[in-house]
Design a protein around this motif. Structure first.
Motif, PDB file in Angstrom:
ATOM      1  N   SER A 155       6.034-100.059-107.082  1.00 44.85           N
ATOM      2  CA  SER A 155       4.973-100.665-107.870  1.00 44.85           C
ATOM      3  C   SER A 155       5.271-102.124-108.213  1.00 44.85           C
ATOM      4  O   SER A 155       6.360-102.464-108.665  1.00 44.85           O
TER       5      SER A 155
ATOM      6  N   GLY B 231       1.436 -92.248-110.034  1.00 44.12           N
ATOM      7  CA  GLY B 231       1.031 -92.707-108.708  1.00 44.12           C
ATOM      8  C   GLY B 231       1.823 -92.099-107.575  1.00 44.12           C
ATOM      9  O   GLY B 231       1.462 -92.250-106.404  1.00 44.12           O
TER      10      GLY B 231
ATOM     11  N   TYR C 196       4.576-105.369-110.700  1.00 47.94           N
ATOM     12  CA  TYR C 196       4.363-105.466-112.143  1.00 47.94           C
ATOM     13  C   TYR C 196       4.386-106.923-112.565  1.00 47.94           C
ATOM     14  O   TYR C 196       4.815-107.800-111.822  1.00 47.94           O
TER      15      TYR C 196
ATOM     16  N   SER D 125      -0.297-100.217-112.935  1.00 53.20           N
ATOM     17  CA  SER D 125       0.973 -99.972-112.256  1.00 53.20           C
ATOM     18  C   SER D 125       1.159 -98.468-112.067  1.00 53.20           C
ATOM     19  O   SER D 125       0.457 -97.658-112.674  1.00 53.20           O
ATOM     20  N   ALA D 126       2.125 -98.081-111.213  1.00 51.99           N
ATOM     21  CA  ALA D 126       2.324 -96.675-110.859  1.00 51.99           C
ATOM     22  C   ALA D 126       3.616 -96.135-111.449  1.00 51.99           C
ATOM     23  O   ALA D 126       4.644 -96.816-111.475  1.00 51.99           O
TER      24      ALA D 126
ATOM     25  N   THR E  28       0.210 -97.371-105.824  1.00 52.59           N
ATOM     26  CA  THR E  28      -0.635 -97.827-106.929  1.00 52.59           C
ATOM     27  C   THR E  28      -2.094 -97.500-106.638  1.00 52.59           C
ATOM     28  O   THR E  28      -2.911 -97.444-107.559  1.00 52.59           O
TER      29      THR E  28
ATOM     30  N   ALA F 185      -5.582-101.829-108.394  1.00 57.88           N
ATOM     31  CA  ALA F 185      -4.183-101.476-108.147  1.00 57.88           C
ATOM     32  C   ALA F 185      -3.292-102.709-108.183  1.00 57.88           C
ATOM     33  O   ALA F 185      -3.621-103.756-107.618  1.00 57.88           O
TER      34      ALA F 185
ATOM     35  N   ASN G 151       1.845-102.641-103.948  1.00 56.22           N
ATOM     36  CA  ASN G 151       3.062-101.925-103.589  1.00 56.22           C
ATOM     37  C   ASN G 151       4.096-102.848-102.970  1.00 56.22           C
ATOM     38  O   ASN G 151       4.612-102.606-101.893  1.00 56.22           O
TER      39      ASN G 151
END
Length: 530
Positions: free
Chosen positions: A321, A333, A323, A309-310, A351, A287, A290
């Motif tokens: 998320s 997500g 990145y 990523s979410a 995530t 993950a 967050n």
């Protein structure tokens, strides 16, 4: 240093391997007296592979420290495969601890000293529940299910909180031997407190709740789940417990390892664990974190991990998320519906939820295609769908189960290897040689096969009772040194790997193999992807 030599054209040489979680004879892993969960009072000491056991080194360090300082050093845990010892300092002042860390760092076999950092499950507070499930439809799982519902011969390891393996929508897909509890040190990875410990069960259900069983929700596919309980009821766990669980999963033959956790910075112990797993054939999916747009967290940021990523239901990047350049894939997500510890279902976001979507797709893909972990990684990224986000937000795009299952790897739409290169061709060159002691090193040069390669992977396999390190430089026209290099892999053993994306081909690639300690034969392999 020996005279520089060019890599010759030889057949692939199989690398050596290590196995086994070890523990000190009088201190087993997670034994009574060693508190579960976070272990902030412990130091992790990485010990070079020199033919002597971790326990022997740890006891020598203990004697040296207790003779010099008025402290008690407790030997808490050791892992032979990852070559580290966990030691607890009792009655040490902050000043003494700083001095002790410096002294341990100067011990002849020490590779690193670091705190036993705490990681946590990566989820955010619940959002309102959706009336239906959307994640599997978004990644086109129904298209994949026309070909396969999954294969029980494919194993996904969930390293997380405990998994409620008797949930009516999981019991058919969890292994008969469900796993291990690294928090409490026993063979039962069931949650300790069902009301509080929901994360692992939710993650397992996203990846592999039973498909087409007439009950509840669907996971992405019918893979077999094994659970490594490494996070406690509060959702936190120590680096050592998580690293041990990753190594255990790799040794159990996990095809995919799901890490819906993070939050600590880079540590050598965790880096060594994911390197061990990836080197032993597991795809490690992690993950991004967050942090509401922060940088990709560890362990996802390690090159051995496929960072996820979410996305929100509308396909945009979720606000929570993280990145960055390390992102390889995105997945739904937010408000993902999955199994819950009350034998029902609930929707949560993070995530943490996007990661098992990718892990589940990876498992479903392996039911259709026989791929190595590197080939699988490349195929997933090559068949992903561009959702209009930047590469730092989506990587190659949103993972797509339908594309991954129905596209033949290497056909031009699906990758045939490498870290998401998506190419159809590769060239491998291997050589073997020897190093004779800590003073010895070899420098090699590699001439490029392709005008514009997407990726090059350099792998080193050396003796199990020595510690060889790997350094590489591209675009410099000179050999790297142990203090000046572009890329480095230096675990506590001799299994090393470096991946270079979009390498600079203006000059040859230069590779240094260095003996940190010990001697013996080694195999050096360079794989270049078009």
């Amino acid at each position: 240093m020996r005279e520089r030599r060019a890599l010759g054209r030889r057949s692939f040489l199989e690398l050596f391997g290590l196995a086994g979680v070890g523990a000190f004879a009088d201190v087993a892993g997670a034994t009574p007296g060693r508190s579960p969960g976070p272990k902030e009072d412990e130091l992790l000491v990485g010990l070079s592979a020199d033919g002597r056991r971790v326990e022997r080194h740890a006891r020598k360090i203990k004697r040296k420290l207790e003779r010099k300082y008025d402290v008690t050093v407790a030997l808490r845990h050791g892992n032979e495969a990852l070559r580290y010892a966990a030691i607890e300092l009792r009655d040490a002042s902050p000043r003494e601890e700083r001095e002790i860390r410096k002294r341990v760092g100067k011990y002849e076999a020490t590779k690193y000293v670091e705190r036993n950092a705490t990681l946590e499950a990566l989820f955010v507070p619940n959002d309102p529940r959706f009336d239906d499930q959307y994640a599997d439809q978004t990644v086109n799982a129904p298209t994949a299910w026309d070909t396969t519902l999954g294969d029980a011969g494919v194993t996904i390891a969930v390293i997380d909180q405990g998994v409620k393996y008797d949930h009516p929508d999981l019991d058919g897909n969890v292994a008969a031997d469900p796993g291990y509890d690294f928090v409490d040190g026993d063979g039962d990875p069931y949650p300790d407190a069902l009301a509080d410990e929901t994360h692992g069960t939710h993650v397992a259900g996203i990846a592999a709740a039973e498909v087409n069983n007439g009950e509840g929700v669907t996971g992405i596919g019918n893979s077999t789940v094994i659970a490594g309980r490494a996070l406690d009821e509060g959702g936190t766990g120590s680096t050592s417990d998580i690293a041990d669980a990753i190594q255990w999963a790799a040794d159990r033959g996990a095809d995919v390892i799901n890490l819906s956790l993070g939050g600590s910075g880079s540590t050598s112990t965790m880096k060594n664990a994911v390197s061990y797993a990836y080197g032993n054939g597991s795809l490690v999916v992690a993950a991004a974190g967050n942090g509401y747009g922060g940088s990709v967290s560890y362990p996802a940021a390690y090159e051995e991990c496929l960072a996820v990523s979410a996305l929100d239901p509308d396909g945009t990047l979720a606000a929570y998320s993280n990145y960055g350049s390390e992102i390889e894939l995105a997945a739904p997500g937010t408000n993902v519906l999955s199994t819950w510890t009350d034998d029902g279902y609930d929707s949560i976001s993070g995530t943490s939820m996007a990661t098992p979507v990718v892990a589940g797709v990876a498992g479903l893909t392996l039911a259709a295609w026989d791929l190595t972990n590197e080939e699988l990684r490349g195929h997933l990224t090559a068949t992903a769908v561009d959702v209009g986000l930047s590469a730092s937000q989506q990587g190659s795009g949103r993972v797509d189960a339908g594309n991954a299952v129905t596209t033949r790897p290497g056909s031009g739409s699906g990758g045939d290897g490498g870290d998401g290169d998506g190419g159809n061709d590769s060239r491998t060159v291997s050589v073997s040689d020897s190093l004779y002691g800590y003073w010895d090193e070899d420098c090699w040069s590699y001439a490029w096969n392709y005008d514009d390669p997407s990726t090059v992977v350099v792998e080193l396999g050396g003796p199990a009772d020595a510690d060889f390190d790997l350094y590489a430089s591209d675009g410099t026209g000179r050999c790297p040194t142990t203090s000046s290099y572009d890329y480095r892999s230096w675990t506590t053993g001799s299994e090393e790997s470096v991946t270079v994306d979009d390498p600079d081909v203006s000059t040859d690639l230069y590779v240094l193999v260095d003996s940190y300690s010990g001697s013996g034969d080694y195999a050096l392999t360079v794989t270049e992807y078009a």
